[in-house]
Design a protein around this motif. Structure first.
Motif: not given
Length: 160
Positions: A38-41, A66-67, A73-74, A157-159
């Motif tokens: 996850f590199h998303t807000v 794993s996530i 993403g944090v 996962t990117w936005t």
């Protein structure tokens, strides 16, 4: 003018055949892994929550899942609430927290990059949902490479 002869839709009606499954239901072979990054807000689009659901589904299919929360993403992994931590200010306000907690409760592992947590978003490790493992920024790539080496299923996962 043509008249509409169709009755209005009512509660309980179906719009689609939701029971038909076209493809076989794949289950993990022993030892198979999955990684969802996850590199998303949080709350900026649906992809963060949708792929949390996908991670849970992978876990339930038998993948060792794993996530990875890194960069923005944090923000999916920090405790939230208003007026106090854990309070739901509006319906869905705790959806990320609840889904991550459910995922971990079913055996999934969640990792959060310490650099993004502190340097980018001003949070410390106590801000994380209990059970999330903080990791060095140098571990982010290695976690991805470990899963690559294991020929794991990887969803990024990117936005922007």
């Amino acid at each position: 003018m043509p008249a509409v002869k169709q009755a209005a839709h009512a509660k309980g009606d179906f719009f689609v055949d939701y029971e038909e499954k076209v493809f076989e239901d794949i289950k993990a072979e022993p030892g198979e892994k999955a990684l969802v990054t996850f590199h998303t807000v949080a709350f900026e689009g649906s992809i963060g929550f949708v792929n949390l659901l996908q991670a849970t589904r992978l876990q339930r299919k038998g993948y060792e899942t794993s996530i990875l929360l890194y960069g923005p993403g944090v923000t999916l992994g920090v405790q939230r609430g208003f007026p106090t931590i854990g309070d739901e200010a509006f319906p869905g306000h705790q959806n990320f927290n609840k889904q991550i907690t459910k995922f971990m409760g079913e055996g999934g592992k969640v990792y959060a990059c310490r650099f993004a947590l502190q340097a980018l978003y001003g949070h410390g490790e106590p801000s994380l949902i209990e059970g999330i493992r903080p990791i060095s920024p140098l571990d982010v790539l290695d976690l991805m490479l470990i899963h690559r080496r294991a020929n794991a299923v990887v969803l990024d996962t990117w936005t922007l």
